[in-house]
Write a protein that holds these residues in place. Structure first.
Motif, PDB file in Angstrom:
ATOM      1  N   SER A 109       0.816  -1.214   0.000  1.00  0.00           N
ATOM      2  CA  SER A 109       0.000   0.000   0.000  1.00  0.00           C
ATOM      3  C   SER A 109       0.853   1.269   0.000  1.00  0.00           C
ATOM      4  CB  SER A 109      -0.899   0.031   1.246  1.00  0.00           C
ATOM      5  OG  SER A 109      -1.717  -1.111   1.303  1.00  0.00           O
ATOM      6  N   ARG A 110       0.392   2.234  -0.788  1.00  0.00           N
ATOM      7  CA  ARG A 110       0.997   3.573  -0.807  1.00  0.00           C
ATOM      8  C   ARG A 110       2.485   3.531  -1.133  1.00  0.00           C
ATOM      9  NH1 ARG A 110      -2.330   2.745   3.079  1.00  0.00           N
ATOM     10  NH2 ARG A 110      -0.693   2.331   4.598  1.00  0.00           N
ATOM     11  N   THR A 111       2.819   2.713  -2.114  1.00  0.00           N
ATOM     12  CA  THR A 111       4.195   2.681  -2.643  1.00  0.00           C
ATOM     13  C   THR A 111       4.151   3.099  -4.114  1.00  0.00           C
ATOM     14  OG1 THR A 111       4.057   0.365  -3.391  1.00  0.00           O
ATOM     15  CG2 THR A 111       4.798   0.761  -1.120  1.00  0.00           C
ATOM     16  N   GLY A 112       5.305   3.183  -4.744  1.00  0.00           N
ATOM     17  CA  GLY A 112       5.381   3.555  -6.157  1.00  0.00           C
ATOM     18  C   GLY A 112       5.372   2.355  -7.085  1.00  0.00           C
ATOM     19  N   VAL A 113       4.952   1.226  -6.595  1.00  0.00           N
ATOM     20  CA  VAL A 113       4.966  -0.007  -7.390  1.00  0.00           C
ATOM     21  C   VAL A 113       3.967   0.081  -8.547  1.00  0.00           C
ATOM     22  CG1 VAL A 113       4.454  -2.477  -7.360  1.00  0.00           C
ATOM     23  CG2 VAL A 113       5.705  -1.436  -5.470  1.00  0.00           C
ATOM     24  N   SER A 114       4.418  -0.333  -9.735  1.00  0.00           N
ATOM     25  CA  SER A 114       3.545  -0.380 -10.898  1.00  0.00           C
ATOM     26  C   SER A 114       3.585  -1.741 -11.596  1.00  0.00           C
ATOM     27  CB  SER A 114       3.925   0.719 -11.900  1.00  0.00           C
ATOM     28  OG  SER A 114       5.274   0.561 -12.332  1.00  0.00           O
ATOM     29  N   GLY A 131      -3.461  -0.905  -2.522  1.00  0.00           N
ATOM     30  CA  GLY A 131      -4.138   0.384  -2.508  1.00  0.00           C
ATOM     31  C   GLY A 131      -3.190   1.561  -2.670  1.00  0.00           C
ATOM     32  N   GLU A 132      -3.599   2.524  -3.495  1.00  0.00           N
ATOM     33  CA  GLU A 132      -2.850   3.764  -3.714  1.00  0.00           C
ATOM     34  C   GLU A 132      -1.453   3.505  -4.255  1.00  0.00           C
ATOM     35  OE1 GLU A 132      -3.402   6.796  -0.593  1.00  0.00           O
ATOM     36  OE2 GLU A 132      -4.844   5.412   0.300  1.00  0.00           O
ATOM     37  N   THR A 133      -1.356   2.554  -5.166  1.00  0.00           N
ATOM     38  CA  THR A 133      -0.108   2.313  -5.898  1.00  0.00           C
ATOM     39  C   THR A 133      -0.309   2.764  -7.338  1.00  0.00           C
ATOM     40  OG1 THR A 133      -0.756   0.069  -6.523  1.00  0.00           O
ATOM     41  CG2 THR A 133       0.458   0.330  -4.446  1.00  0.00           C
ATOM     42  N   ARG A 134       0.686   2.533  -8.187  1.00  0.00           N
ATOM     43  CA  ARG A 134       0.610   2.936  -9.595  1.00  0.00           C
ATOM     44  C   ARG A 134       0.233   1.761 -10.497  1.00  0.00           C
ATOM     45  NH1 ARG A 134       6.293   6.428  -9.745  1.00  0.00           N
ATOM     46  NH2 ARG A 134       5.717   7.948  -8.113  1.00  0.00           N
ATOM     47  N   PRO A 156      -4.844   3.306 -10.680  1.00  0.00           N
ATOM     48  CA  PRO A 156      -5.308   3.699 -12.017  1.00  0.00           C
ATOM     49  C   PRO A 156      -5.804   2.529 -12.872  1.00  0.00           C
ATOM     50  CG  PRO A 156      -2.921   3.653 -11.973  1.00  0.00           C
ATOM     51  CD  PRO A 156      -3.371   3.363 -10.573  1.00  0.00           C
ATOM     52  N   ILE A 157      -6.248   1.444 -12.261  1.00  0.00           N
ATOM     53  CA  ILE A 157      -6.708   0.289 -13.023  1.00  0.00           C
ATOM     54  C   ILE A 157      -8.039   0.591 -13.734  1.00  0.00           C
ATOM     55  CG2 ILE A 157      -5.583  -1.407 -11.543  1.00  0.00           C
ATOM     56  CD1 ILE A 157      -8.377  -1.935 -10.306  1.00  0.00           C
ATOM     57  N   ARG A 171     -13.125 -10.874  -0.762  1.00  0.00           N
ATOM     58  CA  ARG A 171     -13.211  -9.437  -0.464  1.00  0.00           C
ATOM     59  C   ARG A 171     -12.400  -8.675  -1.512  1.00  0.00           C
ATOM     60  NH1 ARG A 171     -11.947  -7.532   5.554  1.00  0.00           N
ATOM     61  NH2 ARG A 171     -13.905  -8.685   5.821  1.00  0.00           N
ATOM     62  N   LEU A 172     -13.044  -7.697  -2.160  1.00  0.00           N
ATOM     63  CA  LEU A 172     -12.393  -6.957  -3.242  1.00  0.00           C
ATOM     64  C   LEU A 172     -12.737  -5.477  -3.123  1.00  0.00           C
ATOM     65  CD1 LEU A 172     -10.773  -7.016  -5.904  1.00  0.00           C
ATOM     66  CD2 LEU A 172     -12.919  -7.528  -7.100  1.00  0.00           C
ATOM     67  N   ASP A 173     -11.693  -4.666  -3.044  1.00  0.00           N
ATOM     68  CA  ASP A 173     -11.879  -3.217  -2.917  1.00  0.00           C
ATOM     69  C   ASP A 173     -11.397  -2.543  -4.198  1.00  0.00           C
ATOM     70  OD1 ASP A 173     -12.024  -0.548  -2.265  1.00  0.00           O
ATOM     71  OD2 ASP A 173     -11.121  -0.781  -0.277  1.00  0.00           O
ATOM     72  N   LEU A 174     -12.343  -1.960  -4.938  1.00  0.00           N
ATOM     73  CA  LEU A 174     -12.042  -1.264  -6.187  1.00  0.00           C
ATOM     74  C   LEU A 174     -12.419   0.217  -6.095  1.00  0.00           C
ATOM     75  CD1 LEU A 174     -13.493  -3.962  -8.600  1.00  0.00           C
ATOM     76  CD2 LEU A 174     -11.082  -3.543  -8.133  1.00  0.00           C
ATOM     77  N   SER A 175     -12.632   0.697  -4.910  1.00  0.00           N
ATOM     78  CA  SER A 175     -13.077   2.084  -4.730  1.00  0.00           C
ATOM     79  C   SER A 175     -12.044   3.077  -5.256  1.00  0.00           C
ATOM     80  CB  SER A 175     -13.354   2.362  -3.244  1.00  0.00           C
ATOM     81  OG  SER A 175     -12.187   2.150  -2.464  1.00  0.00           O
ATOM     82  N   ASP A 176     -12.543   4.202  -5.708  1.00  0.00           N
ATOM     83  CA  ASP A 176     -11.685   5.294  -6.207  1.00  0.00           C
ATOM     84  C   ASP A 176     -10.807   4.852  -7.377  1.00  0.00           C
ATOM     85  OD1 ASP A 176     -12.339   7.491  -4.244  1.00  0.00           O
ATOM     86  OD2 ASP A 176     -11.676   5.932  -2.855  1.00  0.00           O
ATOM     87  N   THR A 177     -11.357   4.015  -8.256  1.00  0.00           N
ATOM     88  CA  THR A 177     -10.668   3.621  -9.480  1.00  0.00           C
ATOM     89  C   THR A 177     -11.528   4.014 -10.677  1.00  0.00           C
ATOM     90  OG1 THR A 177     -11.681   1.422  -9.621  1.00  0.00           O
ATOM     91  CG2 THR A 177      -9.667   1.626  -8.289  1.00  0.00           C
ATOM     92  N   GLN A 178     -11.020   3.798 -11.890  1.00  0.00           N
ATOM     93  CA  GLN A 178     -11.753   4.123 -13.108  1.00  0.00           C
ATOM     94  C   GLN A 178     -12.421   2.893 -13.707  1.00  0.00           C
ATOM     95  OE1 GLN A 178      -9.248   6.361 -15.797  1.00  0.00           O
ATOM     96  NE2 GLN A 178      -8.351   7.538 -14.124  1.00  0.00           N
ATOM     97  N   VAL A 179     -12.595   1.865 -12.919  1.00  0.00           N
ATOM     98  CA  VAL A 179     -13.250   0.643 -13.380  1.00  0.00           C
ATOM     99  C   VAL A 179     -14.691   0.938 -13.781  1.00  0.00           C
ATOM    100  CG1 VAL A 179     -14.164  -1.586 -12.600  1.00  0.00           C
ATOM    101  CG2 VAL A 179     -11.822  -0.925 -12.040  1.00  0.00           C
TER     102      VAL A 179
END
Length: 218
Positions: A109-114, A131-134, A156-157, A171-179
Motif C-alpha cells: 500500500s501507498r508505494t510507487g509499485v507499478s 491500494g494507492e499504488t501505480r 489507475p486500473i 473481499r475486493l476493494d475497487l473504490s476510487d478507481t476508473q473501473v
C-alpha cells in the motif's frame, strides 16, 4: 574373492552417488538460504518488515522451541516467511519478492509499485494490499488462484479481465478507481464484500449471480 571385489566396487559407487546427491541438496539449500536472506535484507533496508510462520504463535512452549531452532540453524532454513509489509515505503521495483515462494500476505500500500510481474510466482498469496499504488496491469495476478482478499483502491486500473480466474475471491476493494465493467467478477462465487464506491460502474447486473455477496458499496 571376485564376488567380494564386485561388492566393494558397488558399495563405493553407491557411496559416491550418495555423497554426490547430498552435495547437490546442500548446494541447493545454501543457494536458497542466500537468496532468501538477500530478499529479507532488501525488505528491511527499504523500511519494511518480514514475519515468519512461528511468529504467529502465542508465546509459550511452541515459541520457545522455535526460537531455539532459529538460534541453532539459519531461520530461513527452518521457517517460512508468510507475511511481508512494505507499506508507505519508497519501493518501486519488487523483483526481490519472488524469493518468498511461501508468502501468503503482502502489503504494498501507498508505494510507487507499478509492475506486478514478480508476484506471479507467489502461488500461495491469499491477501494482497495494493491500494494507492501505480498499478495498472493486473495480468500477473491471474494465476494466483488462492487469492481471496485484494485491495486495489485508489489505483489507475481500468481492466478487471485478469481477475476473472480468481474464483476464491472473498473481499475486493475497487473504490476510487476508473473501473467501469464488472463482468469479469461474475465467476467469483465466494465474493461477499465488494467496494465500488467512486468508480465508473453503472451496470451491476453481472453481479446478480453472486449469491454470497452480502456487502456492496456503490
Amino acid at each position: 574373492m571376485r564376488h567380494g571385489r564386485r561388492l566393494l566396487r558397488f558399495s563405493l559407487r553407491a557411496l559416491l552417488l550418495g555423497v554426490f546427491a547430498v552435495a547437490i541438496v546442500l548446494a541447493w539449500s545454501v543457494a536458497r538460504i542466500q537468496r532468501l536472506q538477500s530478499a529479507v535484507d532488501w525488505v528491511q533496508n527499504a523500511g519494511g518488515s518480514v514475519y515468519y510462520d512461528h511468529e504467529s504463535f502465542d508465546t509459550g512452549v511452541v515459541q520457545r522451541e522455535a526460537d531455539w531452532v532459529a538460534e541453532t540453524f539459519d531461520i530461513n532454513l527452518t521457517h517460512s516467511i508468510l507475511e511481508v509489509s512494505l507499506a508507505d515505503s519508497e519501493v518501486t521495483n519488487v523483483s526481490e519478492l519472488s524469493a518468498f515462494t511461501e508468502l501468503s500476505q503482502l502489503d504494498l500500500s501507498r508505494t510507487g509499485v507499478s509492475d506486478l510481474s514478480p508476484l506471479s510466482e507467489l502461488q500461495h498469496l491469499d491477501l494482497l494490499y495494493l491500494g494507492e499504488t501505480r498499478v495498472r496491469d493486473l495480468a500477473p495476478l491471474g494465476n494466483l488462484h488462492l487469492l481471496s482478499w485484494l485491495y486495489l483502491q485508489g489505483t489507475p486500473i481500468t481492466d478487471l479481465a485478469p481477475l476473472s480466474t480468481l474464483t476464491e475471491m472473498a473481499r475486493l476493494d475497487l473504490s476510487d478507481t476508473q473501473v467501469s465493467n464488472v463482468e469479469p467478477l461474475a465467476h467469483m462465487k465466494d465474493l461477499y464484500e465488494l467496494d465500488l464506491a467512486r468508480t465508473e460502474v453503472q451496470d451491476v447486473l453481472p453481479l446478480a449471480g453472486l449469491m454470497r455477496l452480502g456487502e456492496l458499496s456503490l
